[in-house]
Write an enzyme that holds these catalytic residues in place. Structure first.
Site, short mmCIF file in Angstrom:
data_model
loop_
_atom_site.label_atom_id
_atom_site.label_comp_id
_atom_site.label_asym_id
_atom_site.label_seq_id
_atom_site.Cartn_x
_atom_site.Cartn_y
_atom_site.Cartn_z
N THR A 66 0.81 -1.19 0.00
CA THR A 66 0.00 0.00 0.00
C THR A 66 0.85 1.25 0.00
O THR A 66 1.96 1.25 0.49
CB THR A 66 -0.89 -0.02 1.26
OG1 THR A 66 -1.54 -1.26 1.32
CG2 THR A 66 -1.89 1.09 1.26
N THR B 160 -3.34 0.57 -3.25
CA THR B 160 -2.48 -0.59 -2.99
C THR B 160 -2.55 -1.63 -4.09
O THR B 160 -3.54 -1.73 -4.81
CB THR B 160 -2.91 -1.25 -1.66
OG1 THR B 160 -2.03 -2.32 -1.34
CG2 THR B 160 -4.34 -1.76 -1.72
N GLY C 175 0.56 -0.34 5.22
CA GLY C 175 1.12 -1.34 6.11
C GLY C 175 0.14 -2.43 6.50
O GLY C 175 0.23 -2.98 7.60
N GLY C 176 -0.82 -2.75 5.61
CA GLY C 176 -1.72 -3.85 5.88
C GLY C 176 -2.52 -3.65 7.15
O GLY C 176 -3.04 -2.58 7.42
#
Length: 528
Positions: free
Chosen positions: A340, A358, A421-422
């Protein structure tokens, strides 16, 4: 035990200006957006230009074959809006193509049961229907003032030049070399002799660049023929041919049917602030839940305390567990759009936007479309491969995203913030909202304040700079692990934000990211 220096200090300066500001994870992309603002463009114009530019200079994080959301603010109307352009599963996807390996967990961003051969993570079988181009087109159609072709022109130029291979680019490519080598087209783009990372020297200066000319040609066509060419024209045809040739199920009908949507965000009053969290299948609902729990959990003081950190960790843990059990596309919405990067923009009129977009994993599916030069997403990994759950994999289903582009109004200040960062995104955004709204910090102080991450099923990861009193308070909620904020790997998410107070604006990006920067429209270094 950490090997890193405990005396090294890294900071980023935050400068206030009367002009607009773009804060992006890559300075070149921020310069592109700032140049649009300097030429009289709207914040949305700058966001569109930045979106396509960052897909060139940070190609492993996002690009036209990705998806995401933006949350925006229109100053003249005093109104917030979310534009959803998430990815969705192809209509022809067959869940039986993704057999499970019971007892094994997936090794990437999510705690799903592993799929045989990681077919939902790597390769063309992991590719979902992309939404980024449709999202940018909808935002531009609603609010843009600069011609579409002009906004894509800087990205075309950057792609023709090719991304500069500095040490950070080398590090990113080296970390994914094994999987990139599995796809001949990805290997040809990113590797040397199809197997070795294109590494800049340790002490020697290098002017090596990626060959992104095919990507440039695709962007030029997109600029000339418009966004629908990506979904219904020659670009769509090439992408479908390439994905299907590599074993994926994307079809022309999937592209042609895709539309982004504009929706009302989730609005919540948090103490004396108003927060506009993203709508839809984002982390917006989880942010709202966490903030409500935090408001009940502690009373703000002069600075963050063990009590405030413990309350935040508990709230985030509850939100994470609820998300895994209950969130997903249940099919009840009749009409909706299916690693992302994030950037924030504010213009001199006070219009704001955060865009979080992302490919999902870093390098997405690790597959390149040879006819377009674009990295392909691995959006299928966003689905739980086990059947019978709200977010279970199914044809035509929308992906549940971790992204959380957010706006906030606190006193006489307004901010737009997001992170990459998920599943670490929600904790980062929550930390920073708390610093800004609970403790009255400005952006510079907030971004330099140590954070925690509570995005796993149990336990908390804490910046080692926090004192023992905070660690002791957190241990009451489970295991505590300390980590240093470093360049790679990132123990915490990578945020970017802008802020407006009165008629003055500022911006900042994650302190540790070496490429990220905030660029002013009236500042130094504006332009490609």
């Amino acid at each position: 035990m950490s090997n890193f220096s405990k005396t090294q200090k890294i900071r980023k300066e935050v400068i206030w200006t009367e002009g607009g500001v773009v804060a992006s994870q890559h300075r070149k992309a921020a310069e592109v957006g700032a140049a649009v603002l300097a030429a009289g463009g709207d914040a949305i114009d700058a966001a569109v230009a930045t979106s396509f530019a960052v897909g060139v200079v940070e190609p492993w994080m996002s690009g036209p074959m990705g998806g995401g959301m933006m949350t925006l603010w229109r100053a003249d109307e005093q109104r917030a809006e979310t534009i959803e352009f998430g990815m969705r599963a192809p209509a022809g996807l067959k869940p039986e193509t993704y057999p499970l390996e019971p007892g094994h967990k997936a090794g990437d961003l999510f705690p799903w049961t592993r799929v045989k051969e990681d077919r939902n993570v790597y390769g063309a079988t992991a590719v979902a229907v992309p939404g980024t181009v449709a999202g940018m087109e909808l935002a531009h159609r609603r609010y843009g003032r600069v011609a579409w072709s002009e906004l894509l022109a800087p990205a075309v130029t950057l792609a023709e030049q090719g991304m500069l291979m500095d040490w950070y680019a080398s590090l990113m490519i080296a970390s994914a070399t094994r999987q990139l080598a599995q796809d001949p087209d990805a290997a040809a783009l990113f590797l040397v002799d199809g197997q070795w990372p294109n590494i800049a020297g340790w002490t020697a200066l290098s002017d090596a660049r990626l060959d992104q000319k095919t990507h440039a040609t695709t962007l030029q066509r997109l600029a000339e023929h418009g966004a629908r060419d990506f979904y219904e024209g020659e670009i769509a045809q090439k992408l479908v041919e390439d994905v299907q040739a590599k074993g994926g199920s994307l079809a022309l009908d999937d592209f042609a049917a895709y539309r982004a949507t504009a929706c009302a965000p989730r609005r919540i009053r948090y103490r004396d602030a108003v927060i506009h969290a993203p709508s839809g299948l984002s982390a917006g609902a989880d942010l709202v839940m966490a903030l409500k729990l935090m408001e009940e959990g502690f009373t703000p003081g002069a600075a963050p305390s063990p009590e405030s950190y413990a309350s935040m960790a508990a709230a985030l843990g509850s939100a994470y567990r609820h998300r895994l059990d209950h969130s997903g596309d249940t099919g009840e919405v009749v009409q909706a759009p299916a690693c992302t990067t994030t950037f924030s923009v504010v213009d001199r009129h006070g219009n704001m936007v955060n865009v979080t977009q992302t490919l999902l994993s870093m390098f997405g599916s690790h597959v390149v479309s040879p006819q377009t030069g674009m990295l392909l997403n691995n959006g299928i990994m966003w689905f739980d491969p086990e059947p019978g759950r709200p977010n279970s994999l199914a044809p035509g289903k929308r992906c549940l995203m971790n992204i959380c582009p957010t706006l906030g109004q606190s006193g006489d200040r307004m901010f737009a913030i997001g992170a990459s960062g998920g599943r670490k995104i929600l904790p980062a955004v929550t930390n920073l909202i708390s610093f800004l709204c609970d403790f009255g910090m400005d952006l510079e102080e907030a971004f330099h304040t140590p954070r925690l991450d509570a995005s796993g099923p149990s336990g908390v990861v804490v910046d080692e700079a926090l004192p023992e009193t905070v660690l002791a308070a957190l241990r009451a909620f489970g295991p505590v692990k300390t980590a240093k904020a470093t360049v790679h790997p990132y123990a915490f998410a990578v945020p970017a934000a802008v802020m407006r107070k009165g008629t003055r604006n500022c911006g900042v990006t994650e302190v540790m990211t070496p490429w990220g920067d905030a660029v002013h429209e009236d500042g130094d270094g504006v332009g490609v």
